[in-house]
Design a protein around this motif. Structure first.
Motif, PDB file in Angstrom:
ATOM      1  N   LYS A 320       0.836  -1.190   0.000  1.00 49.57           N
ATOM      2  CA  LYS A 320       0.000   0.000   0.000  1.00 49.57           C
ATOM      3  C   LYS A 320       0.877   1.247   0.000  1.00 49.57           C
ATOM      4  O   LYS A 320       2.012   1.224   0.464  1.00 49.57           O
ATOM      5  CB  LYS A 320      -0.906   0.006   1.231  1.00 49.57           C
ATOM      6  N   PHE A 321       0.313   2.343  -0.510  1.00 50.95           N
ATOM      7  CA  PHE A 321       1.090   3.582  -0.588  1.00 50.95           C
ATOM      8  C   PHE A 321       1.603   4.001   0.789  1.00 50.95           C
ATOM      9  O   PHE A 321       2.718   4.499   0.922  1.00 50.95           O
ATOM     10  CB  PHE A 321       0.222   4.686  -1.195  1.00 50.95           C
ATOM     11  N   SER A 322       0.818   3.769   1.833  1.00 50.53           N
ATOM     12  CA  SER A 322       1.232   4.161   3.180  1.00 50.53           C
ATOM     13  C   SER A 322       2.407   3.340   3.692  1.00 50.53           C
ATOM     14  O   SER A 322       3.066   3.725   4.657  1.00 50.53           O
ATOM     15  CB  SER A 322       0.049   4.006   4.155  1.00 50.53           C
ATOM     16  N   GLU A 323       2.687   2.199   3.043  1.00 51.14           N
ATOM     17  CA  GLU A 323       3.758   1.308   3.506  1.00 51.14           C
ATOM     18  C   GLU A 323       5.016   1.384   2.650  1.00 51.14           C
ATOM     19  O   GLU A 323       6.030   0.759   2.988  1.00 51.14           O
ATOM     20  CB  GLU A 323       3.260  -0.145   3.511  1.00 51.14           C
ATOM     21  N   THR A 324       4.960   2.143   1.544  1.00 51.18           N
ATOM     22  CA  THR A 324       6.100   2.125   0.624  1.00 51.18           C
ATOM     23  C   THR A 324       7.370   2.672   1.263  1.00 51.18           C
ATOM     24  O   THR A 324       8.454   2.107   1.087  1.00 51.18           O
ATOM     25  CB  THR A 324       5.774   2.922  -0.648  1.00 51.18           C
ATOM     26  N   ALA A 325       7.275   3.779   1.991  1.00 51.48           N
ATOM     27  CA  ALA A 325       8.481   4.378   2.568  1.00 51.48           C
ATOM     28  C   ALA A 325       9.150   3.419   3.548  1.00 51.48           C
ATOM     29  O   ALA A 325      10.380   3.237   3.516  1.00 51.48           O
ATOM     30  CB  ALA A 325       8.131   5.693   3.264  1.00 51.48           C
ATOM     31  N   GLU A 326       8.360   2.790   4.430  1.00 49.01           N
ATOM     32  CA  GLU A 326       8.946   1.842   5.376  1.00 49.01           C
ATOM     33  C   GLU A 326       9.548   0.646   4.652  1.00 49.01           C
ATOM     34  O   GLU A 326      10.624   0.155   5.018  1.00 49.01           O
ATOM     35  CB  GLU A 326       7.905   1.365   6.385  1.00 49.01           C
ATOM     36  N   ALA A 327       8.864   0.174   3.601  1.00 47.43           N
ATOM     37  CA  ALA A 327       9.385  -0.966   2.839  1.00 47.43           C
ATOM     38  C   ALA A 327      10.746  -0.630   2.241  1.00 47.43           C
ATOM     39  O   ALA A 327      11.702  -1.416   2.328  1.00 47.43           O
ATOM     40  CB  ALA A 327       8.404  -1.355   1.730  1.00 47.43           C
ATOM     41  N   TYR A 328      10.875   0.555   1.635  1.00 44.85           N
ATOM     42  CA  TYR A 328      12.161   0.953   1.074  1.00 44.85           C
ATOM     43  C   TYR A 328      13.203   1.139   2.179  1.00 44.85           C
ATOM     44  O   TYR A 328      14.400   0.906   1.957  1.00 44.85           O
ATOM     45  CB  TYR A 328      12.017   2.246   0.268  1.00 44.85           C
ATOM     46  N   GLY A 329      12.762   1.552   3.358  1.00 48.64           N
ATOM     47  CA  GLY A 329      13.677   1.666   4.487  1.00 48.64           C
ATOM     48  C   GLY A 329      14.270   0.320   4.875  1.00 48.64           C
ATOM     49  O   GLY A 329      15.475   0.207   5.138  1.00 48.64           O
ATOM     50  N   TRP A 330      13.424  -0.721   4.908  1.00 49.71           N
ATOM     51  CA  TRP A 330      13.925  -2.063   5.231  1.00 49.71           C
ATOM     52  C   TRP A 330      14.879  -2.570   4.156  1.00 49.71           C
ATOM     53  O   TRP A 330      15.906  -3.197   4.464  1.00 49.71           O
ATOM     54  CB  TRP A 330      12.760  -3.039   5.386  1.00 49.71           C
TER      55      TRP A 330
END
Length: 401
Positions: A320-330
């Motif tokens: 989801k768009f709300s999770e993209t930043a955290e996903a790229y962080g991991w």
């Protein structure tokens, strides 16, 4: 190239790419600058290594945390705070007489406050272009970031050796602040708001695609770091050949990304790209001459930016768009850990069997990457007939009856 020209003509795309590359330029300078500065102060490469380790640990912890914060407090607030703290830590390391523990503390703080520009910009991209343009944009981004790894080490080495390590660190702080301000004040950053994620921190790693991207990023960057250590060991820290060979490695990645970024991404795309990397790294076994290593690593480099583009696109399309930043962080954290462990493994092998051991380590990590990509091929999304845009965030709508 015509497709990339059309992409760069899209309003805001060229500006945001230039701004984020400038803001991230210190990433290619910091490790070398800290190594040279701490070694000069303490007279010990071992001490400098401890400071770099502390900095890397801080960066690894910060990646998913500060990326997730952007969905809570906003992109600009988080980037402004982290840029200010990171710049302050850099100034202290440059200007204040410190003991080893002090360097480690402020190195850790600088790593912990590294601005999450990479996560921010890859979250913003889907809002700037059409769905058809998104995959080529990820490929262009992965390719152009090689400019950082080609130019930044050369710039900081020249400044540190000619003017001193303190001016070198001050230059990094200046670029960090000015580049960060350019990116933060870009209109595109202000127009994008990342929704607050409703899932618990770390849950996004439970998505097979994100976990695959993190694992393969760990292996790919670990392989690259092992090879970089091998090149330095082959020609020596002061050898001109080392810099030229590593530059050719990055040029190969740049060429590969620009040449193959338009190819649709299927389930086997990652495996094919990693096979190219593996073949190039395996060719290094046959000779350690500068010409042969340059040619071999150019071949290996051709697969790197395209593989990174697959990681970014498959991640974007799967969360989801709300999770993209955290996903790229991991994913960024996985790459940092891979870089550290790849360098460490190469170091032990160089001590044991000589520089060739580092190339063995790099090729072995690349082979494992191919095995993971092949055995987990069903975990990769097929993006040939769909776009790489994030899944929209939805919420229940109250209905009056």
């Amino acid at each position: 190239m015509a497709g990339y020209r059309d992409l760069l003509r899209t309003p805001g795309v060229a500006r945001i790419i230039a701004a984020q590359l400038t803001a991230r330029f210190p990433n290619g300078m910091t490790s070398l600058a800290i190594l040279l500065h701490v070694e000069q102060i303490t007279g010990s490469y071992g001490a400098a290594g401890l400071v770099l380790a502390a900095t890397s640990i801080g960066q690894a912890i910060a990646g998913p945390v500060t990326s997730r914060w952007m969905g809570i407090w906003g992109i600009r607030r988080v980037l402004t705070l982290t840029t200010a703290v990171c710049a302050a830590a850099g100034l202290v390391m440059a200007l204040v007489p410190l003991e080893l523990i002090g360097f480690m503390l402020f190195g850790f703080l600088a790593g912990l406050s590294t601005p999450p520009v990479q996560s921010a910009v890859r979250t913003i991209y889907p809002k700037l272009v059409t769905s058809r343009q998104l995959t080529p944009l990820f490929s262009l981004d992965a390719s152009l970031q090689e400019i950082i790894w080609i130019l930044a080490p050369v710039v900081i080495t020249l400044v540190a050796t000619q003017a001193g390590t303190v001016p070198g660190l001050l230059l990094i702080v200046a670029i960090l602040v000015l580049g960060g301000a350019w990116f933060i004040l870009s209109p595109e950053v202000g127009r994008v708001r990342i929704p607050r994620s409703r899932r618990a921190f770390g849950k996004v790693l439970g998505k097979p695609t994100v976990l695959l991207a993190t694992v393969i990023g760990f292996l790919l960057i670990g392989a690259c770091s092992a090879v970089e250590a091998g090149v330095v060991a082959t020609f020596g820290h002061g050898g001109l050949e080392a810099g030229l060979v590593l530059a050719v490695f990055s040029v190969g990645s740049l060429v590969g990304g620009l040449s193959f970024g338009h190819i649709p991404i299927g389930r086997w795309a990652m495996a094919r790209r990693l096979i190219v990397v593996t073949v190039g790294l395996t060719l290094t076994f046959f000779s350690l001459s500068a010409w042969w290593l340059g040619a071999s690593l150019f071949v290996a480099g051709i697969g790197i930016a395209p593989a990174l583009a697959v990681m970014f696109a498959m991640t974007s399309a799967s969360v989801k768009f709300s999770e993209t930043a955290e996903a790229y962080g991991w994913i960024g954290t996985g790459q940092l850990i891979g870089a550290a462990l790849g360098s460490a493994a190469a170091g032990f092998l160089i001590d044991g069997v000589g520089p060739v051991g580092a190339y063995w380590a790099g090729a072995a990590l690349a082979v494992v990457g191919v095995v993971v990509a092949v055995t987990c091929v069903r975990g990769f999304p097929d993006l040939r007939n769909r776009d790489a845009s994030p899944i929209p965030d939805t919420e229940p709508v109250p209905v009056i009856t």
